[in-house]
Design an enzyme around this catalytic site. Structure first.
Site, PDB file in Angstrom:
ATOM      1  N   GLN A  78      -5.558  43.395 -17.951  1.00 51.00           N
ATOM      2  CA  GLN A  78      -6.158  44.559 -17.303  1.00 51.00           C
ATOM      3  C   GLN A  78      -6.242  45.717 -18.286  1.00 51.00           C
ATOM      4  OE1 GLN A  78      -4.558  45.599 -13.470  1.00 51.00           O
ATOM      5  NE2 GLN A  78      -5.885  47.362 -13.304  1.00 51.00           N
ATOM      6  N   PHE A  79      -7.367  45.801 -18.990  1.00 47.15           N
ATOM      7  CA  PHE A  79      -7.544  46.825 -20.013  1.00 47.15           C
ATOM      8  C   PHE A  79      -7.535  48.235 -19.420  1.00 47.15           C
ATOM      9  CE2 PHE A  79     -11.896  46.427 -18.614  1.00 47.15           C
ATOM     10  CZ  PHE A  79     -12.436  47.702 -18.789  1.00 47.15           C
ATOM     11  N   THR A  80      -7.816  48.373 -18.124  1.00 39.05           N
ATOM     12  CA  THR A  80      -7.863  49.708 -17.531  1.00 39.05           C
ATOM     13  C   THR A  80      -6.504  50.397 -17.504  1.00 39.05           C
ATOM     14  OG1 THR A  80      -7.666  48.801 -15.295  1.00 39.05           O
ATOM     15  CG2 THR A  80      -9.907  49.158 -16.133  1.00 39.05           C
TER      16      THR A  80
END
Length: 150
Positions: A78-80
């Protein structure tokens, strides 16, 4: 590397309507990989996740790890989690590692956690549009950043 660790009674990830990974009791780990992260961060964070004592013992105290309860892990990239919200209202993801670096570290994390648990880790698919469902137990949610080891 940032990990959001949730103690769950169940969790699943679906991609295009199909279950890709699913667990019962254990940990749902959302993993954000930063541009500055290395294999050392993977090893440190995996050891921390596997040994974190957030499951109840016989007296109801959080004294057991996912290893102790023979639990499972569902690991989702989850890059966010690396969003910077300092300026304006649109998050910047400049600190998130590019796929050519992040995929390798994500795969290393899968292997490292699997080795520590002695069984396969369930996963999503890096970069896919995923639908994650969970039943948080407690609720217990812990955030760990490998850049804040001290």
């Amino acid at each position: 590397m940032v990990a959001v660790i949730q103690r769950v009674t169940e969790a699943a990830v679906r991609i295009d309507g199909h279950v890709n990974g699913q667990i019962e009791a254990g940990l749902l780990v959302l993993l954000g990989i930063a541009t500055i992260d290395t294999a050392d961060d993977v090893q440190w964070l995996a050891a921390k996740i596997a040994a974190m004592r957030i499951f109840s013992d016989e007296e109801g105290k959080m004294n057991k790890s996912v290893q102790d309860i023979n639990g499972n892990i569902l690991l989702i990239s989850q890059f966010t989690l690396l969003a910077s919200t300092k300026k304006g209202n649109r998050p910047s993801f400049i600190e998130a590692a590019r796929p050519e670096i992040a995929i390798s570290l994500y795969e290393q994390m899968i292997q490292e956690l699997g080795g520590l648990l002695g069984k396969p880790v369930q996963t999503g698919v890096f970069g896919a549009d995923m639908k994650v469902s969970l039943l948080n137990d407690g609720p217990v949610t812990i955030v760990i950043d490998s850049q804040n080891k001290k």
